[in-house]
Motif scaffolding. Structure first.
Motif, mmCIF file in Angstrom:
data_model
loop_
_atom_site.group_PDB
_atom_site.id
_atom_site.type_symbol
_atom_site.label_atom_id
_atom_site.label_comp_id
_atom_site.label_asym_id
_atom_site.label_seq_id
_atom_site.Cartn_x
_atom_site.Cartn_y
_atom_site.Cartn_z
ATOM 1 N N PHE A 143 -0.851 -8.811 3.710
ATOM 2 C CA PHE A 143 0.038 -9.574 2.842
ATOM 3 C C PHE A 143 1.484 -9.266 3.199
ATOM 4 O O PHE A 143 1.828 -8.123 3.498
ATOM 5 N N PHE A 144 2.339 -10.283 3.167
ATOM 6 C CA PHE A 144 3.756 -10.117 3.482
ATOM 7 C C PHE A 144 4.507 -9.804 2.201
ATOM 8 O O PHE A 144 4.893 -10.706 1.466
ATOM 9 N N VAL A 145 4.718 -8.522 1.937
ATOM 10 C CA VAL A 145 5.420 -8.102 0.732
ATOM 11 C C VAL A 145 6.785 -7.546 1.110
ATOM 12 O O VAL A 145 6.971 -7.006 2.205
ATOM 13 N N GLU A 146 7.736 -7.691 0.208
ATOM 14 C CA GLU A 146 9.066 -7.139 0.457
ATOM 15 C C GLU A 146 9.056 -5.646 0.196
ATOM 16 O O GLU A 146 8.287 -5.140 -0.605
ATOM 17 N N GLY A 147 9.934 -4.925 0.871
ATOM 18 C CA GLY A 147 10.046 -3.486 0.667
ATOM 19 C C GLY A 147 9.214 -2.700 1.666
ATOM 20 O O GLY A 147 8.745 -3.219 2.675
ATOM 21 N N ASP A 148 9.006 -1.428 1.348
ATOM 22 C CA ASP A 148 8.311 -0.514 2.253
ATOM 23 C C ASP A 148 6.797 -0.521 2.074
ATOM 24 O O ASP A 148 6.082 0.080 2.865
ATOM 25 N N ALA B 93 -15.201 -6.545 -1.050
ATOM 26 C CA ALA B 93 -13.757 -6.533 -0.811
ATOM 27 C C ALA B 93 -13.199 -5.139 -1.046
ATOM 28 O O ALA B 93 -13.599 -4.454 -1.994
ATOM 29 N N SER B 94 -12.292 -4.719 -0.193
ATOM 30 C CA SER B 94 -11.581 -3.453 -0.366
ATOM 31 C C SER B 94 -10.087 -3.733 -0.232
ATOM 32 O O SER B 94 -9.626 -4.153 0.833
ATOM 33 N N PHE B 95 -9.346 -3.538 -1.319
ATOM 34 C CA PHE B 95 -7.911 -3.802 -1.355
ATOM 35 C C PHE B 95 -7.172 -2.477 -1.257
ATOM 36 O O PHE B 95 -7.545 -1.499 -1.897
ATOM 37 N N ARG B 96 -6.122 -2.431 -0.438
ATOM 38 C CA ARG B 96 -5.383 -1.180 -0.219
ATOM 39 C C ARG B 96 -3.883 -1.445 -0.316
ATOM 40 O O ARG B 96 -3.371 -2.415 0.236
ATOM 41 N N VAL B 97 -3.192 -0.544 -1.022
ATOM 42 C CA VAL B 97 -1.741 -0.575 -1.128
ATOM 43 C C VAL B 97 -1.237 0.773 -0.640
ATOM 44 O O VAL B 97 -1.752 1.814 -1.057
ATOM 45 N N SER B 98 -0.267 0.758 0.246
ATOM 46 C CA SER B 98 0.322 2.017 0.707
ATOM 47 C C SER B 98 1.831 1.860 0.774
ATOM 48 O O SER B 98 2.350 0.757 0.940
ATOM 49 N N GLY B 99 2.523 2.985 0.631
ATOM 50 C CA GLY B 99 3.983 2.966 0.678
ATOM 51 C C GLY B 99 4.541 4.349 0.515
ATOM 52 O O GLY B 99 3.798 5.328 0.323
ATOM 53 N N ASP B 100 5.838 4.448 0.597
ATOM 54 C CA ASP B 100 6.521 5.724 0.461
ATOM 55 C C ASP B 100 7.009 5.898 -0.973
ATOM 56 O O ASP B 100 7.613 5.002 -1.544
ATOM 57 N N ALA B 101 6.742 7.099 -1.530
ATOM 58 C CA ALA B 101 7.266 7.482 -2.839
ATOM 59 C C ALA B 101 8.112 8.724 -2.601
ATOM 60 O O ALA B 101 7.634 9.854 -2.678
ATOM 61 N N GLY B 102 9.367 8.498 -2.228
ATOM 62 C CA GLY B 102 10.220 9.612 -1.825
ATOM 63 C C GLY B 102 9.761 10.129 -0.470
ATOM 64 O O GLY B 102 9.502 9.347 0.443
ATOM 65 N N PRO B 103 9.587 11.437 -0.335
ATOM 66 C CA PRO B 103 9.159 11.987 0.958
ATOM 67 C C PRO B 103 7.641 11.913 1.187
ATOM 68 O O PRO B 103 7.157 12.296 2.243
#
Length: 160
Positions: A66-71, A99-109
């Motif tokens: 998915f094309f999401v804004e941000g990190d 179905a397996s949905f995954r969200v990943s991103g940075d939370a500070g360090p």
């Protein structure tokens, strides 16, 4: 009158070419689709494959980014089974799968990843064109992240 005859003859040839596009056991398809997910309100791209176990049943694994804004990065992996209800100029199918949905991103360090799994149900249509390229469209409901409907459309390439 000759133009009408030529047009009808061309139309007949196109219909016969479309009818000849078979979905036999062992057929393999690859697809690229653009989609929109209503729950996260974001577009994405779906890369998929399809293998016909019989002339009416296929296995269709696929991966969506998915094309999401941000990190953050949102993705979904699906393993669907399709049952074709119609063959010929419109190939209509029903689907069910995992179905397996995954969200990943940075939370500070720290890099954070969250995933959720569930099932898919939906339906779609493949419109065969002369040659190995077909058009497709699909609507699917996935239960991860409290349920989401995706609308997708794209092209399919048939290898066999």
């Amino acid at each position: 009158m000759t133009k009408i005859k030529n047009s009808l003859f061309t139309l007949l040839l196109l219909v016969l070419a479309v009818q000849a596009q078979a979905q036999d056991k062992g057929t393999i398809r690859a697809s690229v689709d653009f989609l929109y997910a209503e729950a996260i309100r974001e577009p994405g791209i779906n890369l998929g494959a399809e293998y016909f176990v019989t002339d009416k049943i296929s296995a269709a694994p696929n991966y969506t980014i998915f094309f999401v804004e941000g990190d953050g990065r949102f993705s979904q992996t699906n393993i669907d089974a399709r049952y074709y209800l119609l063959k010929g100029p419109l190939q209509v199918y029903a689907l069910a799968g995992y179905a397996s949905f995954r969200v990943s991103g940075d939370a500070g360090p720290v890099r954070v990843a969250v995933s959720d799994s569930g099932f898919n149900v939906g339906s779609g249509v493949v419109v065969p064109l002369p040659g190995p390229i077909d058009l497709n469209a699909q609507i699917k409901y996935s239960t991860p992240i409290d349920g989401q409907v995706t609308f997708q459309g794209g092209i399919t390439y048939t290898f066999k």
